[in-house]
Design a protein around this motif. Structure first.
Motif, mmCIF file in Angstrom:
data_model
loop_
_atom_site.group_PDB
_atom_site.id
_atom_site.type_symbol
_atom_site.label_atom_id
_atom_site.label_comp_id
_atom_site.label_asym_id
_atom_site.label_seq_id
_atom_site.Cartn_x
_atom_site.Cartn_y
_atom_site.Cartn_z
ATOM 1 N N ALA A 1 24.843 -21.662 74.923
ATOM 2 C CA ALA A 1 24.759 -21.950 76.359
ATOM 3 C C ALA A 1 23.589 -22.903 76.595
ATOM 4 C CB ALA A 1 24.591 -20.671 77.152
ATOM 5 N N LYS A 2 23.734 -24.118 76.083
ATOM 6 C CA LYS A 2 22.698 -25.141 76.263
ATOM 7 C C LYS A 2 23.076 -26.028 77.439
ATOM 8 C CE LYS A 2 21.136 -25.822 71.520
ATOM 9 N NZ LYS A 2 21.012 -26.824 70.461
ATOM 10 N N LEU B 1 28.701 -36.733 77.038
ATOM 11 C CA LEU B 1 28.232 -35.465 77.596
ATOM 12 C C LEU B 1 29.316 -34.392 77.507
ATOM 13 C CD1 LEU B 1 26.224 -36.639 80.737
ATOM 14 C CD2 LEU B 1 25.320 -35.729 78.601
ATOM 15 N N ALA B 2 30.558 -34.773 77.733
ATOM 16 C CA ALA B 2 31.664 -33.816 77.623
ATOM 17 C C ALA B 2 31.801 -33.312 76.181
ATOM 18 C CB ALA B 2 32.969 -34.442 78.093
ATOM 19 N N VAL B 3 31.670 -34.197 75.222
ATOM 20 C CA VAL B 3 31.756 -33.793 73.811
ATOM 21 C C VAL B 3 30.608 -32.851 73.452
ATOM 22 C CG1 VAL B 3 31.590 -34.647 71.441
ATOM 23 C CG2 VAL B 3 33.075 -35.800 73.068
ATOM 24 N N ILE B 4 29.413 -33.142 73.940
ATOM 25 C CA ILE B 4 28.264 -32.258 73.693
ATOM 26 C C ILE B 4 28.542 -30.871 74.270
ATOM 27 C CG2 ILE B 4 25.845 -31.820 74.307
ATOM 28 C CD1 ILE B 4 25.421 -34.879 74.148
ATOM 29 N N GLY B 5 29.069 -30.833 75.493
ATOM 30 C CA GLY B 5 29.392 -29.550 76.116
ATOM 31 C C GLY B 5 30.467 -28.793 75.368
ATOM 32 N N PHE C 1 28.756 -20.262 83.089
ATOM 33 C CA PHE C 1 27.724 -21.245 82.765
ATOM 34 C C PHE C 1 28.363 -22.585 82.420
ATOM 35 C CE2 PHE C 1 25.329 -23.552 79.544
ATOM 36 C CZ PHE C 1 24.117 -23.730 80.185
ATOM 37 N N HIS C 2 29.352 -22.557 81.531
ATOM 38 C CA HIS C 2 30.000 -23.803 81.113
ATOM 39 C C HIS C 2 30.874 -24.386 82.224
ATOM 40 C CE1 HIS C 2 28.516 -24.145 77.056
ATOM 41 N NE2 HIS C 2 28.669 -22.840 76.925
ATOM 42 N N SER C 3 31.419 -23.539 83.085
ATOM 43 C CA SER C 3 32.161 -24.047 84.243
ATOM 44 C C SER C 3 31.243 -24.825 85.169
ATOM 45 C CB SER C 3 32.808 -22.899 85.012
ATOM 46 O OG SER C 3 33.767 -22.255 84.227
ATOM 47 N N ASN C 4 30.030 -24.316 85.355
ATOM 48 C CA ASN C 4 29.060 -25.032 86.186
ATOM 49 C C ASN C 4 28.711 -26.379 85.561
ATOM 50 O OD1 ASN C 4 27.006 -25.030 88.464
ATOM 51 N ND2 ASN C 4 25.707 -25.353 86.685
ATOM 52 N N GLN C 5 28.471 -26.383 84.257
ATOM 53 C CA GLN C 5 28.141 -27.627 83.571
ATOM 54 C C GLN C 5 29.298 -28.626 83.673
ATOM 55 O OE1 GLN C 5 25.041 -28.186 81.469
ATOM 56 N NE2 GLN C 5 24.560 -26.681 83.032
ATOM 57 N N TYR D 1 35.202 -28.603 80.298
ATOM 58 C CA TYR D 1 34.727 -29.983 80.126
ATOM 59 C C TYR D 1 35.849 -31.016 80.169
ATOM 60 C CZ TYR D 1 30.343 -27.815 78.991
ATOM 61 O OH TYR D 1 29.186 -27.080 79.066
ATOM 62 N N PHE D 2 37.050 -30.599 80.554
ATOM 63 C CA PHE D 2 38.176 -31.522 80.621
ATOM 64 C C PHE D 2 38.519 -31.885 82.065
ATOM 65 C CE2 PHE D 2 38.746 -29.728 76.396
ATOM 66 C CZ PHE D 2 38.949 -30.872 75.659
ATOM 67 N N GLY D 3 37.578 -32.505 82.748
ATOM 68 C CA GLY D 3 37.806 -33.022 84.090
ATOM 69 C C GLY D 3 38.221 -31.961 85.089
#
Length: 154
Positions: free
Chosen positions: A141-142, A128-132, A78-82, A58-60
């Motif tokens: 994995a939301k 959104l980044a903070v939520i992730g 999953f999180h990489s995709n998000q 989530y860091f750009g």
């Protein structure tokens, strides 16, 4: 497949010592069942081993690190995709905002205040980044609101 109790490394069945740290491997029925049973579709050991990679997504542009370093992890993937979708959306917004700002500024500098208010939309990407990051750190994995339904990575 078993996991080392000391370092968390994946260990093939039948091996007595961890190839990574050398610790003796104890595989009992509860550890074996827990390591193979997915929690919410994701292996609990995978979640624990790849939380840092998931947060890093989530860091750009740093999203590239978990994409290439944690290819085998479903949780990190999953999180990489998000994070990738979030990064692409932020870049597209930045380009569109820059073009709109330049056009409005060329027309009249007095209208630039109105366009500068649209710049506050960039706060949404930070939220959104903070939520992730919170979801990844908690092992969840939301999907992110609004942009989470888009899939780029398999």
């Amino acid at each position: 497949m078993a996991f080392c109790g000391k370092c968390g490394q994946k260990i093939e069945e039948g091996i007595k010592f961890c190839p990574a740290c050398g610790a003796p491997v104890e595989v009992n029925a509860t550890q074996s069942a827990q390591s193979q049973q997915p929690a919410g579709g994701y292996n609990q050991a995978d979640i624990e081993q790849n939380k840092v990679m998931a947060v890093l997504a989530y860091f750009g542009i740093l999203v590239l690190i978990p994409i290439f370093a944690a290819k085998e992890s479903k949780f990190a993937r999953f999180h990489s995709n998000q994070g990738l979708v979030l990064c692409i959306a932020a870049v597209l917004y930045g380009v569109a905002y820059s073009i709109l700002s330049a056009v409005v500024l060329a027309i009249s500098w007095r209208l630039y205040f109105v366009v500068s208010l649209l710049g506050l939309v960039s706060i949404v990407f930070a939220v959104l980044a903070v939520i992730g990051i919170i979801n990844a750190a908690n092992g969840k994995a939301k999907e992110l609101p609004v942009i989470g339904k888009f899939k780029i990575l398999k």
